[in-house]
Motif scaffolding. Structure first.
Motif, PDB file in Angstrom:
ATOM      1  N   HIS A  92       0.824  -1.211   0.000  1.00  0.00           N
ATOM      2  CA  HIS A  92       0.000   0.000   0.000  1.00  0.00           C
ATOM      3  C   HIS A  92       0.860   1.264   0.000  1.00  0.00           C
ATOM      4  CE1 HIS A  92      -3.261   2.746   0.994  1.00  0.00           C
ATOM      5  NE2 HIS A  92      -2.569   3.158   2.048  1.00  0.00           N
ATOM      6  N   TYR A  93       1.904   1.280   0.821  1.00  0.00           N
ATOM      7  CA  TYR A  93       2.756   2.464   0.888  1.00  0.00           C
ATOM      8  C   TYR A  93       3.623   2.622  -0.356  1.00  0.00           C
ATOM      9  CZ  TYR A  93       1.588   3.245   5.778  1.00  0.00           C
ATOM     10  OH  TYR A  93       0.925   3.515   6.935  1.00  0.00           O
ATOM     11  N   CYS A  94       4.118   1.508  -0.884  1.00  0.00           N
ATOM     12  CA  CYS A  94       5.074   1.598  -1.991  1.00  0.00           C
ATOM     13  C   CYS A  94       4.399   1.794  -3.339  1.00  0.00           C
ATOM     14  CB  CYS A  94       5.937   0.328  -2.043  1.00  0.00           C
ATOM     15  SG  CYS A  94       6.992   0.114  -0.603  1.00  0.00           S
ATOM     16  N   CYS A  95       3.242   1.205  -3.535  1.00  0.00           N
ATOM     17  CA  CYS A  95       2.610   1.221  -4.856  1.00  0.00           C
ATOM     18  C   CYS A  95       1.439   2.189  -4.944  1.00  0.00           C
ATOM     19  CB  CYS A  95       2.127  -0.188  -5.228  1.00  0.00           C
ATOM     20  SG  CYS A  95       3.463  -1.416  -5.296  1.00  0.00           S
ATOM     21  N   CYS A  96       0.577   2.134  -3.975  1.00  0.00           N
ATOM     22  CA  CYS A  96      -0.648   2.927  -4.069  1.00  0.00           C
ATOM     23  C   CYS A  96      -0.397   4.417  -3.915  1.00  0.00           C
ATOM     24  CB  CYS A  96      -1.659   2.471  -3.023  1.00  0.00           C
ATOM     25  SG  CYS A  96      -2.190   0.757  -3.256  1.00  0.00           S
ATOM     26  N   HIS A  97       0.652   4.813  -3.205  1.00  0.00           N
ATOM     27  CA  HIS A  97       0.917   6.245  -3.007  1.00  0.00           C
ATOM     28  C   HIS A  97       1.632   6.878  -4.173  1.00  0.00           C
ATOM     29  CE1 HIS A  97       0.481   6.340   1.658  1.00  0.00           C
ATOM     30  NE2 HIS A  97      -0.605   5.932   1.016  1.00  0.00           N
ATOM     31  N   ARG A  98       2.105   6.084  -5.112  1.00  0.00           N
ATOM     32  CA  ARG A  98       2.789   6.689  -6.250  1.00  0.00           C
ATOM     33  C   ARG A  98       1.835   7.472  -7.135  1.00  0.00           C
ATOM     34  NH1 ARG A  98       6.953   1.909  -8.321  1.00  0.00           N
ATOM     35  NH2 ARG A  98       8.258   1.918  -6.437  1.00  0.00           N
ATOM     36  N   GLY A  99       0.611   6.948  -7.279  1.00  0.00           N
ATOM     37  CA  GLY A  99      -0.359   7.664  -8.104  1.00  0.00           C
ATOM     38  C   GLY A  99      -0.914   8.903  -7.446  1.00  0.00           C
ATOM     39  N   ASP A 100      -0.714   9.022  -6.151  1.00  0.00           N
ATOM     40  CA  ASP A 100      -1.263  10.182  -5.430  1.00  0.00           C
ATOM     41  C   ASP A 100      -0.268  11.315  -5.303  1.00  0.00           C
ATOM     42  OD1 ASP A 100      -3.460   8.633  -5.124  1.00  0.00           O
ATOM     43  OD2 ASP A 100      -2.934   7.959  -3.088  1.00  0.00           O
ATOM     44  N   ARG A 101       0.938  11.141  -5.900  1.00  0.00           N
ATOM     45  CA  ARG A 101       1.938  12.207  -5.723  1.00  0.00           C
ATOM     46  C   ARG A 101       1.553  13.474  -6.468  1.00  0.00           C
ATOM     47  NH1 ARG A 101       7.732   8.949  -6.260  1.00  0.00           N
ATOM     48  NH2 ARG A 101       7.493   7.751  -4.312  1.00  0.00           N
ATOM     49  N   GLY A 102       0.935  13.300  -7.700  1.00  0.00           N
ATOM     50  CA  GLY A 102       0.533  14.498  -8.451  1.00  0.00           C
ATOM     51  C   GLY A 102      -0.553  15.266  -7.731  1.00  0.00           C
ATOM     52  N   GLU A 103      -1.547  14.519  -7.231  1.00  0.00           N
ATOM     53  CA  GLU A 103      -2.609  15.184  -6.474  1.00  0.00           C
ATOM     54  C   GLU A 103      -2.074  15.788  -5.195  1.00  0.00           C
ATOM     55  OE1 GLU A 103      -5.573  12.342  -5.835  1.00  0.00           O
ATOM     56  OE2 GLU A 103      -6.025  11.975  -7.958  1.00  0.00           O
ATOM     57  N   GLY A 104      -1.116  15.106  -4.570  1.00  0.00           N
ATOM     58  CA  GLY A 104      -0.539  15.635  -3.334  1.00  0.00           C
ATOM     59  C   GLY A 104       0.208  16.926  -3.578  1.00  0.00           C
ATOM     60  N   SER A 105       0.921  17.018  -4.716  1.00  0.00           N
ATOM     61  CA  SER A 105       1.666  18.251  -5.003  1.00  0.00           C
ATOM     62  C   SER A 105       0.730  19.420  -5.252  1.00  0.00           C
ATOM     63  CB  SER A 105       2.577  18.021  -6.211  1.00  0.00           C
ATOM     64  OG  SER A 105       1.783  17.664  -7.344  1.00  0.00           O
ATOM     65  N   GLU A 106      -0.414  19.177  -5.938  1.00  0.00           N
ATOM     66  CA  GLU A 106      -1.376  20.256  -6.157  1.00  0.00           C
ATOM     67  C   GLU A 106      -1.984  20.725  -4.842  1.00  0.00           C
ATOM     68  OE1 GLU A 106      -4.203  18.798  -8.871  1.00  0.00           O
ATOM     69  OE2 GLU A 106      -2.804  18.657 -10.586  1.00  0.00           O
ATOM     70  N   GLU A 107      -2.293  19.747  -3.957  1.00  0.00           N
ATOM     71  CA  GLU A 107      -2.869  20.134  -2.656  1.00  0.00           C
ATOM     72  C   GLU A 107      -1.867  20.912  -1.824  1.00  0.00           C
ATOM     73  OE1 GLU A 107      -4.186  16.645  -0.826  1.00  0.00           O
ATOM     74  OE2 GLU A 107      -5.889  16.297  -2.192  1.00  0.00           O
ATOM     75  N   GLU A 108      -0.569  20.558  -1.971  1.00  0.00           N
ATOM     76  CA  GLU A 108       0.440  21.300  -1.217  1.00  0.00           C
ATOM     77  C   GLU A 108       0.550  22.735  -1.706  1.00  0.00           C
ATOM     78  OE1 GLU A 108       3.999  19.158  -1.483  1.00  0.00           O
ATOM     79  OE2 GLU A 108       3.354  17.503  -0.176  1.00  0.00           O
ATOM     80  N   GLU A 109       0.401  22.977  -3.051  1.00  0.00           N
ATOM     81  CA  GLU A 109       0.454  24.341  -3.575  1.00  0.00           C
ATOM     82  C   GLU A 109      -0.739  25.157  -3.110  1.00  0.00           C
ATOM     83  OE1 GLU A 109       0.741  23.982  -7.754  1.00  0.00           O
ATOM     84  OE2 GLU A 109       2.812  23.210  -7.753  1.00  0.00           O
ATOM     85  N   GLU A 110      -1.912  24.482  -3.019  1.00  0.00           N
ATOM     86  CA  GLU A 110      -3.091  25.216  -2.555  1.00  0.00           C
ATOM     87  C   GLU A 110      -3.001  25.569  -1.083  1.00  0.00           C
ATOM     88  OE1 GLU A 110      -6.368  22.800  -3.466  1.00  0.00           O
ATOM     89  OE2 GLU A 110      -6.209  23.018  -5.652  1.00  0.00           O
ATOM     90  N   ASP A 111      -2.387  24.654  -0.298  1.00  0.00           N
ATOM     91  CA  ASP A 111      -2.313  24.873   1.157  1.00  0.00           C
ATOM     92  C   ASP A 111      -1.016  25.518   1.587  1.00  0.00           C
ATOM     93  OD1 ASP A 111      -4.718  23.675   1.259  1.00  0.00           O
ATOM     94  OD2 ASP A 111      -3.911  21.670   1.730  1.00  0.00           O
TER      95      ASP A 111
END
Length: 528
Positions: free
Chosen positions: A71-90
């Motif tokens: 879960h940590y190694c594979c599933c979080h890779r697809g969430d990095r783009g969304e995570g970066s956008e959320e970090e710019e907003e916050d």
């Protein structure tokens, strides 16, 4: 329930009865009897099946940890783009390290799960230390009782050997001299020969007592049978000062020796206690350094502790398997210990079942198996004393040269009677039965309780390390990298007044009149 009626002052505890009632399956998944037969392969299979439950639990733990790692190694890779956008907003509402919003909540959740797992592990460590101490106390009481019983048996053997050796010396020495002196007087010669015959009877009777391991054989009644082995007895050592002898062989001697068992148990208990202390200290070190790594956000430290946590996980499940088998086997023994002792060939090879049953039960309705032997010996010694008193009164006035030999025989008889009274007291069942009950209480009460606490420690620590291994990868992945820490430190080092003073809006406000500023405009600017 049989042990409750056969052994006074001992009854199986509740935990012993509960563990004894567990169903037993062999490797073919067939039900087996729960009687304690350690030499039977069918009984050993049931213990292996119970121990394999911890192996199954270990496989389940590995699957759970593996699923979290995927879960940590594979599933979080697809969430990095969304995570970066959320970090710019916050970014405007972020803290010093940029933790805010969904990411901050995730970091907080992972951290608290790790802290709760470490807390559970610390609780398990405390239970483990208590259980290790209880098990050690039970084994100490068991070995102390065995040493006391060995001291009693050695004392019995010593008294028998000394009595036989003294009577043999009196027969070969003073009585022979008296027979030579009383050759011309038939009544005195008959009394002297009666003393010799009675001494031979006492030797034969005492030689038939085969309680101690080093008991003297019954063929020592002849005059020519005096040997160094029968004269030099085993000198008993009190249990408080008895040295710890390392057993030279791991095989149980035949017949059973309490001294050998005590020394073997003491050596094995020292290794067991030390092994558990080292395991508990390993778990404690891992837990403390995990907390330190979370507080300092040291990724390298958490990675190192993750490796140690893997090792601790395997050790916890492995120790749980050994403890499960030990608890079940001990409960089977403690349910009816008399049946195992009476049916075991290691105990009844040179000792009859009547003698064992007398000392194990020590019932008032049972007569001592040595009662007839002791009565006949006491009667023979009394007759010897009567004959010597008669010779002292009648023979010495006529044969004054026989006084020295007669005094030696009387002195030997007094010593023999003193030893005989001590032997009668030691052969009573109360002393050895008390040692037997004390050993059962130490093994089946304190030892059983300690093993149960150690089993609980192993189970809780295994669960705690499973949760730790699931949460630590998410914890160190959420830590800021070195580049992020460097950018944060650069942003914190900028002068806020300088950046505000030379902002683009301010420069636009100045326009082209920077060389000749308007005082009114400057006052309005500073007022804003």
């Amino acid at each position: 329930m049989a042990a409750m009626t056969t052994v006074p002052s001992y009854a199986p505890s509740l935990w012993v009865r509960v563990c004894h009632a567990l169903p037993r399956l062999d490797l073919t998944m067939q039900m087996r009897d729960n009687a304690f037969v350690p030499d039977s392969w069918e009984y050993q299979q049931t213990l292996l099946v119970l121990s394999s439950l911890s192996a199954i639990a270990l496989v389940v733990s590995l699957l759970v940890v593996l699923s979290f790692l995927i879960h940590y190694c594979c599933c979080h890779r697809g969430d990095r783009g969304e995570g970066s956008e959320e970090e710019e907003e916050d970014e405007d509402g972020s803290t010093g390290h940029g933790y805010s919003g969904k990411k901050g909540r995730g970091i907080c959740c992972v951290t608290w799960v790790a802290v709760a797992s470490v807390t559970l592990c610390c609780v398990a460590i405390g239970i483990g230390f208590y259980g290790n101490s209880e098990a050690n106390d039970g084994m100490y009481q068991l070995t102390s009782s065995l040493l006391t019983a060995n001291y009693t048996l050695a004392s019995i053997d010593l008294l028998i050997s000394d009595t036989i050796a003294g009577l043999q010396l009196s027969i070969s020495g003073p009585l022979t001299t008296m027979e030579e002196l009383f050759t011309g007087s038939k009544p005195f010669l008959v009394s002297t020969r009666n003393c010799r015959r009675l001494s031979d009877n006492v030797i034969n009777l005492l030689s038939s007592i085969s309680l101690a391991q080093f008991s003297v054989d019954a063929g020592l009644g002849n005059d020519s049978s005096v040997s160094g082995a029968s004269i030099i007895p085993l000198t008993p050592v009190p249990p408080s000062v008895a040295p710890t002898v390392v057993p030279t062989s791991s095989l149980m001697p035949n017949p059973f020796s309490p001294g050998w068992a005590a020394n073997t148990l003491m050596v094995n208990e020292d290794y067991r206690w030390l092994s558990y202390v080292m395991l508990l200290l390993l778990d404690l070190i891992v837990c403390l350094f995990i907390l330190l790594g979370l507080a300092k956000q040291a990724r390298w430290l958490l990675i190192l502790m993750t490796v140690l946590a893997w090792m601790a996980l395997f050790l916890s499940w492995g120790s749980l398997g050994l403890e499960t088998a030990s608890v079940v086997a001990l409960s089977d023994f403690c349910t009816d210990p008399n049946a195992f002792v009476l049916n075991s060939t290691n105990f009844n090879t040179r000792t009859s079942s009547d003698v064992l049953d007398y000392y194990l039960t020590c019932s008032r309705r049972m007569n001592s198996p040595f009662q007839q032997v002791l009565t006949q010996s006491q009667r023979a010694l009394s007759n010897i004393h009567s004959h010597l008193s008669s010779l002292d009164r009648n023979a010495l006035p006529q044969f004054p040269k026989a006084e020295k030999s007669l005094r030696e025989v009387q002195q030997m008889l007094n010593s023999t009677e003193g030893n005989f009274h001590q032997l009668v007291a030691l052969l009573n069942c109360r002393g050895l039965n008390k040692d037997y009950i004390d050993s059962l209480k130490g093994l089946c009460y304190d030892g059983m309780e300690g093993l149960l606490y150690l089993s609980l420690y192993s189970f809780l620590s295994a669960l705690a390390f499973t949760a730790i291994l699931c949460s630590l990868p998410g914890a160190w992945r959420s830590f800021p990298s070195e580049s992020e820490e460097y950018e944060d430190s650069d942003s914190e080092s900028e002068d806020p007044f300088t950046s505000h003073q030379y902002s683009p809006s301010m420069l636009t406000g100045y326009g082209g009149s920077q060389s000749h500023p308007n005082p009114a405009h400057s006052r309005n600017l500073y007022s804003r």
